[in-house]
Design a protein around this motif. Structure first.
Motif, mmCIF file in Angstrom:
data_model
loop_
_atom_site.group_PDB
_atom_site.id
_atom_site.type_symbol
_atom_site.label_atom_id
_atom_site.label_comp_id
_atom_site.label_asym_id
_atom_site.label_seq_id
_atom_site.Cartn_x
_atom_site.Cartn_y
_atom_site.Cartn_z
ATOM 1 N N GLN A 1 0.841 -1.198 0.000
ATOM 2 C CA GLN A 1 0.000 0.000 0.000
ATOM 3 C C GLN A 1 0.880 1.253 0.000
ATOM 4 O O GLN A 1 1.869 1.330 0.691
ATOM 5 C CB GLN A 1 -0.900 -0.014 1.239
ATOM 6 N N ASP A 2 0.494 2.208 -0.803
ATOM 7 C CA ASP A 2 1.266 3.443 -0.973
ATOM 8 C C ASP A 2 1.098 4.329 0.261
ATOM 9 O O ASP A 2 0.029 4.867 0.510
ATOM 10 C CB ASP A 2 0.765 4.162 -2.229
ATOM 11 N N ALA A 3 2.174 4.475 1.028
ATOM 12 C CA ALA A 3 2.115 5.245 2.276
ATOM 13 C C ALA A 3 1.910 6.733 2.024
ATOM 14 O O ALA A 3 1.580 7.479 2.942
ATOM 15 C CB ALA A 3 3.374 5.014 3.096
ATOM 16 N N SER A 4 2.121 7.185 0.783
ATOM 17 C CA SER A 4 1.944 8.613 0.497
ATOM 18 C C SER A 4 0.476 8.964 0.275
ATOM 19 O O SER A 4 0.120 10.133 0.229
ATOM 20 C CB SER A 4 2.771 9.021 -0.726
ATOM 21 N N LEU A 5 -0.380 7.952 0.139
ATOM 22 C CA LEU A 5 -1.814 8.194 -0.023
ATOM 23 C C LEU A 5 -2.503 8.109 1.332
ATOM 24 O O LEU A 5 -2.187 7.232 2.143
ATOM 25 C CB LEU A 5 -2.440 7.152 -0.953
ATOM 26 N N SER B 1 -4.987 6.946 3.929
ATOM 27 C CA SER B 1 -5.806 5.751 4.117
ATOM 28 C C SER B 1 -5.927 5.493 5.617
ATOM 29 O O SER B 1 -5.419 6.268 6.427
ATOM 30 C CB SER B 1 -5.163 4.554 3.415
ATOM 31 N N SER C 1 -3.318 6.585 8.490
ATOM 32 C CA SER C 1 -2.524 7.755 8.111
ATOM 33 C C SER C 1 -2.606 8.842 9.173
ATOM 34 O O SER C 1 -3.612 8.981 9.867
ATOM 35 C CB SER C 1 -3.033 8.355 6.795
ATOM 36 N N LYS D 1 -2.983 12.747 -1.841
ATOM 37 C CA LYS D 1 -1.570 12.872 -1.477
ATOM 38 C C LYS D 1 -1.283 14.277 -0.962
ATOM 39 O O LYS D 1 -2.054 15.201 -1.193
ATOM 40 C CB LYS D 1 -0.679 12.642 -2.706
ATOM 41 N N ARG E 1 2.473 7.526 8.009
ATOM 42 C CA ARG E 1 1.813 6.359 8.603
ATOM 43 C C ARG E 1 1.967 6.444 10.111
ATOM 44 O O ARG E 1 2.996 6.917 10.605
ATOM 45 C CB ARG E 1 2.467 5.050 8.127
#
Length: 81
Positions: free
Chosen positions: A1-5, A7, A10, A54, A77
């Motif tokens: 999973q993209d940590a910059s998005l 979710s 976060s 983002k 995160r």
């Protein structure tokens, strides 16, 4: 999973232009919501607006109190699981 998005899990640093203030929200599941600790649900108006975005994005939040915009400054995160 993209940590910059944004979710679940976060930590999102935001700027509210209308109020000229910086905010930090933790995106959590509905069973962990704690407004006093800035923990908001991914299903809340702000949470829904942020998820999938983002840093650098400006989101429009449609809340019961009206519509407002937030600038996403940083997405991280949470350290604890």
């Amino acid at each position: 999973q993209d940590a910059s998005l944004v979710s679940l899990g976060s930590v999102v640093n935001l700027h509210d232009d209308d109020e000229d203030e910086d905010l930090v929200y933790y995106i959590v599941g509905s069973n962990e919501v704690s407004p006093a600790e800035h923990k908001i649900s991914d299903m809340s108006p702000i949470g829904r607006a942020l998820v999938g975005k983002k840093a650098g994005a400006t989101v429009t939040v449609e809340a019961p109190s009206g519509t407002f915009e937030l600038d996403i400054l940083k997405v991280e995160r949470t350290k604890n699981k």
